[in-house]
Write a protein that holds these residues in place. Sequence first.
Motif, PDB file in Angstrom:
ATOM      1  N   VAL A 140       0.841  -1.200   0.000  1.00  0.00           N
ATOM      2  CA  VAL A 140       0.000   0.000   0.000  1.00  0.00           C
ATOM      3  C   VAL A 140       0.874   1.248   0.000  1.00  0.00           C
TER       4      VAL A 140
ATOM      5  N   HIS B 104      -4.604   0.491 -12.398  1.00  0.00           N
ATOM      6  CA  HIS B 104      -3.353   1.039 -11.872  1.00  0.00           C
ATOM      7  C   HIS B 104      -2.582   0.060 -10.994  1.00  0.00           C
ATOM      8  N   ALA B 105      -3.263  -0.917 -10.425  1.00  0.00           N
ATOM      9  CA  ALA B 105      -2.590  -1.877  -9.552  1.00  0.00           C
ATOM     10  C   ALA B 105      -2.573  -3.274 -10.151  1.00  0.00           C
TER      11      ALA B 105
ATOM     12  N   LYS C  93       2.565   4.698  -7.508  1.00  0.00           N
ATOM     13  CA  LYS C  93       1.462   4.436  -8.438  1.00  0.00           C
ATOM     14  C   LYS C  93       0.301   5.415  -8.262  1.00  0.00           C
TER      15      LYS C  93
ATOM     16  N   TRP D  42      -9.669   3.325  -8.637  1.00  0.00           N
ATOM     17  CA  TRP D  42      -8.255   3.273  -9.016  1.00  0.00           C
ATOM     18  C   TRP D  42      -7.880   1.859  -9.476  1.00  0.00           C
ATOM     19  N   VAL D  43      -8.347   0.852  -8.750  1.00  0.00           N
ATOM     20  CA  VAL D  43      -8.064  -0.541  -9.120  1.00  0.00           C
ATOM     21  C   VAL D  43      -8.754  -0.889 -10.442  1.00  0.00           C
TER      22      VAL D  43
ATOM     23  N   VAL E 182     -10.404   4.030  -3.989  1.00  0.00           N
ATOM     24  CA  VAL E 182      -9.463   2.927  -4.212  1.00  0.00           C
ATOM     25  C   VAL E 182     -10.053   1.927  -5.200  1.00  0.00           C
TER      26      VAL E 182
ATOM     27  N   TRP F 125       2.362   1.724  -3.423  1.00  0.00           N
ATOM     28  CA  TRP F 125       1.381   2.210  -4.386  1.00  0.00           C
ATOM     29  C   TRP F 125       1.085   3.686  -4.189  1.00  0.00           C
ATOM     30  N   VAL F 126       1.020   4.124  -2.943  1.00  0.00           N
ATOM     31  CA  VAL F 126       0.772   5.553  -2.681  1.00  0.00           C
ATOM     32  C   VAL F 126       1.909   6.383  -3.257  1.00  0.00           C
TER      33      VAL F 126
ATOM     34  N   MET G  20      -1.753   5.918  -5.845  1.00  0.00           N
ATOM     35  CA  MET G  20      -2.953   5.374  -5.220  1.00  0.00           C
ATOM     36  C   MET G  20      -3.646   6.500  -4.458  1.00  0.00           C
TER      37      MET G  20
END
Length: 63
Positions: A22, A55-56, A29, A50-51, A47, A25-26, A31
């Motif tokens: 996490v 992006h993840a 990426k 975003w997923v 979130v 990702w912040v 997040m």
Amino acid sequence: MEDRWLSVEEIAEYLGVKRDTVYTWVKEKNMPAHKMGRLWKFKIEEVDQWVRKGHASSELKKA
């Protein structure tokens, strides 16, 4: 689900990843996260969006 801010631990559990992922990702990426004092907080709707945008995706496949 109720509309509240989730902690790093809660969002990691929700996504099935580790806390370190996490934080990565912040930082790397973008997040969606909000800094409140020294803590990062997350809105589950942001979130999820975003997923869904992928992006993840590569990291979630590894987890």
